[in-house]
Design an enzyme around this catalytic site. Structure first.
Site, PDB file in Angstrom:
ATOM      1  N   VAL A 198       0.841  -1.200   0.000  1.00 44.76           N
ATOM      2  CA  VAL A 198       0.000   0.000   0.000  1.00 44.76           C
ATOM      3  C   VAL A 198       0.874   1.247   0.000  1.00 44.76           C
ATOM      4  O   VAL A 198       0.631   2.207  -0.754  1.00 44.76           O
ATOM      5  CB  VAL A 198      -0.950  -0.017   1.217  1.00 44.76           C
ATOM      6  CG1 VAL A 198      -1.656   1.330   1.368  1.00 44.76           C
ATOM      7  CG2 VAL A 198      -1.972  -1.138   1.084  1.00 44.76           C
ATOM      8  N   ARG A 201       2.334   2.088  -3.442  1.00 44.89           N
ATOM      9  CA  ARG A 201       1.390   2.711  -4.373  1.00 44.89           C
ATOM     10  C   ARG A 201       0.992   4.105  -3.928  1.00 44.89           C
ATOM     11  O   ARG A 201       0.748   4.982  -4.756  1.00 44.89           O
ATOM     12  CB  ARG A 201       0.127   1.853  -4.493  1.00 44.89           C
ATOM     13  CG  ARG A 201       0.300   0.520  -5.167  1.00 44.89           C
ATOM     14  CD  ARG A 201       0.834   0.606  -6.570  1.00 44.89           C
ATOM     15  NE  ARG A 201       0.035   1.449  -7.434  1.00 44.89           N
ATOM     16  CZ  ARG A 201       0.401   1.842  -8.647  1.00 44.89           C
ATOM     17  NH1 ARG A 201       1.580   1.488  -9.128  1.00 44.89           N
ATOM     18  NH2 ARG A 201      -0.373   2.604  -9.376  1.00 44.89           N
ATOM     19  N   GLU A 202       0.913   4.315  -2.637  1.00 41.21           N
ATOM     20  CA  GLU A 202       0.430   5.598  -2.135  1.00 41.21           C
ATOM     21  C   GLU A 202       1.466   6.714  -2.284  1.00 41.21           C
ATOM     22  O   GLU A 202       1.148   7.800  -2.751  1.00 41.21           O
ATOM     23  CB  GLU A 202       0.029   5.460  -0.663  1.00 41.21           C
ATOM     24  CG  GLU A 202      -1.252   4.684  -0.432  1.00 41.21           C
ATOM     25  CD  GLU A 202      -2.490   5.438  -0.902  1.00 41.21           C
ATOM     26  OE1 GLU A 202      -2.407   6.662  -1.106  1.00 41.21           O
ATOM     27  OE2 GLU A 202      -3.534   4.791  -1.078  1.00 41.21           O
ATOM     28  N   SER A 203       2.687   6.464  -1.842  1.00 40.88           N
ATOM     29  CA  SER A 203       3.675   7.544  -1.784  1.00 40.88           C
ATOM     30  C   SER A 203       5.004   7.206  -2.431  1.00 40.88           C
ATOM     31  O   SER A 203       5.880   8.070  -2.504  1.00 40.88           O
ATOM     32  CB  SER A 203       3.940   7.913  -0.325  1.00 40.88           C
ATOM     33  OG  SER A 203       4.585   6.825   0.344  1.00 40.88           O
ATOM     34  N   TYR A 288      -5.577   0.809  -9.021  1.00 37.70           N
ATOM     35  CA  TYR A 288      -4.937   0.743  -7.704  1.00 37.70           C
ATOM     36  C   TYR A 288      -5.127  -0.637  -7.083  1.00 37.70           C
ATOM     37  O   TYR A 288      -4.171  -1.261  -6.622  1.00 37.70           O
ATOM     38  CB  TYR A 288      -5.571   1.829  -6.836  1.00 37.70           C
ATOM     39  CG  TYR A 288      -5.122   1.916  -5.404  1.00 37.70           C
ATOM     40  CD1 TYR A 288      -4.092   2.772  -5.026  1.00 37.70           C
ATOM     41  CD2 TYR A 288      -5.760   1.202  -4.400  1.00 37.70           C
ATOM     42  CE1 TYR A 288      -3.695   2.894  -3.695  1.00 37.70           C
ATOM     43  CE2 TYR A 288      -5.380   1.306  -3.073  1.00 37.70           C
ATOM     44  CZ  TYR A 288      -4.352   2.168  -2.726  1.00 37.70           C
ATOM     45  OH  TYR A 288      -3.973   2.278  -1.401  1.00 37.70           O
TER      46      TYR A 288
END
Length: 325
Positions: A198, A201-203, A288
């Protein structure tokens, strides 16, 4: 034949023609109602979704050598809309609210405008503001495609998934972050590889990352979510990671370990998942979810602590429509 008689005969013929023509006039409500396209038989890639939308535009306007065919256009737009194409969602909504050769349906159009608006399309946001909040369940053209994995059964009835080997940490993950996640994730009953997937993908492991929606830090928490999980300083990497873990733990309990729903909710919010009865029809969210599950070697479920929160009431409705129910 005298002029008055000729005029009378002409008027009678015109009246007869007008009556016949009027009997054949179609109102917006009596125009054709396109059917939902059949289930796809294989995986659908973004290029295919774009092709459906472009073919729909050609049929709608009679361009690129295609005949004008409103029903075919609407069905192609519907096909692309289910996979999150905001332009197809907007175009189909426009056809449903204007004389474009298919039956008018303002209720369905409002949902389609909302889906496009939620993906940032300004014209759709303007139309939605004029039409008001959509009412009732989303239409078939916004429901998760039939090719999507079905929602998992309740934990007690779920077939036990074969243990999958945990993937290696992402190649660009800083060792200090990997070590911290390995150490802290068990406190939140989370597999470290889920948290790292996660975070990637997020940051992309940038602790200073800020999104256009003001999501911040390694786990890209928005201020409301941060406050909800007692994060007082979003720029503090350890607080940010713990806040993201707390949210993942809560989502796992709320969606009973179904990672497709959990990840979709982390990206788009749990209300969107509930409204659309699955992964929302947003291109970004669908991508995502697919990317992270791919990074997890196809893992679709994760253990959860049912004491954290009661499950979403929508889960029962989703499972009621599973084959064999």
């Amino acid at each position: 034949m005298s002029t008055p008689i000729r005029l009378l005969l002409c008027w009678s013929a015109f009246s007869l023609w007008l009556g016949l023509a009027s009997a054949q006039v179609l109102t917006l409500e009596s125009l054709p109602r396109p059917s939902t396209p059949p289930a796809e038989t294989g995986p659908v890639v973004p290029a295919q979704v774009e092709r459906w939308r472009r073919e729909g535009e050609a049929y709608e306007h009679g361009s690129d050598g295609m005949p004008r065919d409103a029903v075919m256009a609407a069905q192609l737009y519907c096909r692309a809309a289910r996979y999150g194409d905001p332009v197809a969602q907007f175009n189909l909504a426009w056809m449903l609210t204007n004389p474009r050769g298919i039956a008018r349906d303002d209720a369905q159009a409002a949902h389609l405008f909302a889906a496009a608006a939620e993906q940032g399309m300004r014209q759709a946001q303007n139309m939605l503001a004029a039409m008001g909040t959509p009412q009732g369940p989303p239409p078939a053209c916004l429901r998760p495609p039939d090719s999507d994995p079905a929602p998992l059964l309740a934990a007690a009835k779920r077939p036990r998934q074969a243990a999958l080997p945990p993937p290696a940490p992402p190649a660009n993950a800083p060792q200090v972050i990997v070590h911290y996640v390995d150490l802290v994730a068990p406190d939140y009953q989370l597999a470290p590889h889920l948290v790292l997937a996660v975070m990637a993908r997020e940051s992309n492991f940038n602790p200073l990352a800020v999104s256009p929606k003001n999501a911040q830090g390694l786990m890209q928490l928005i201020p409301d979510t941060a406050a909800r999980f007692k994060v007082s300083k979003l720029t503090d990497p350890t607080q940010n990671i713990r806040g993201g873990m707390a949210y993942l733990r809560w989502l796992l309990a709320y969606f009973e370990g179904d990672l497709s729903l959990v990840l979709a909710a982390y990206n788009a919010g749990e209300r969107a998942v509930e409204r659309y009865r699955g992964v929302p029809p947003y291109a970004e969210t669908r991508n995502y979810v697919q990317r992270i599950i791919g990074a997890l070697n196809g893992q679709r479920s994760h253990p959860f602590d049912a004491s954290i929160t009661p499950p979403s009431p929508v889960l029962g409705q989703m499972r009621a429509h599973l084959p064999g129910k």
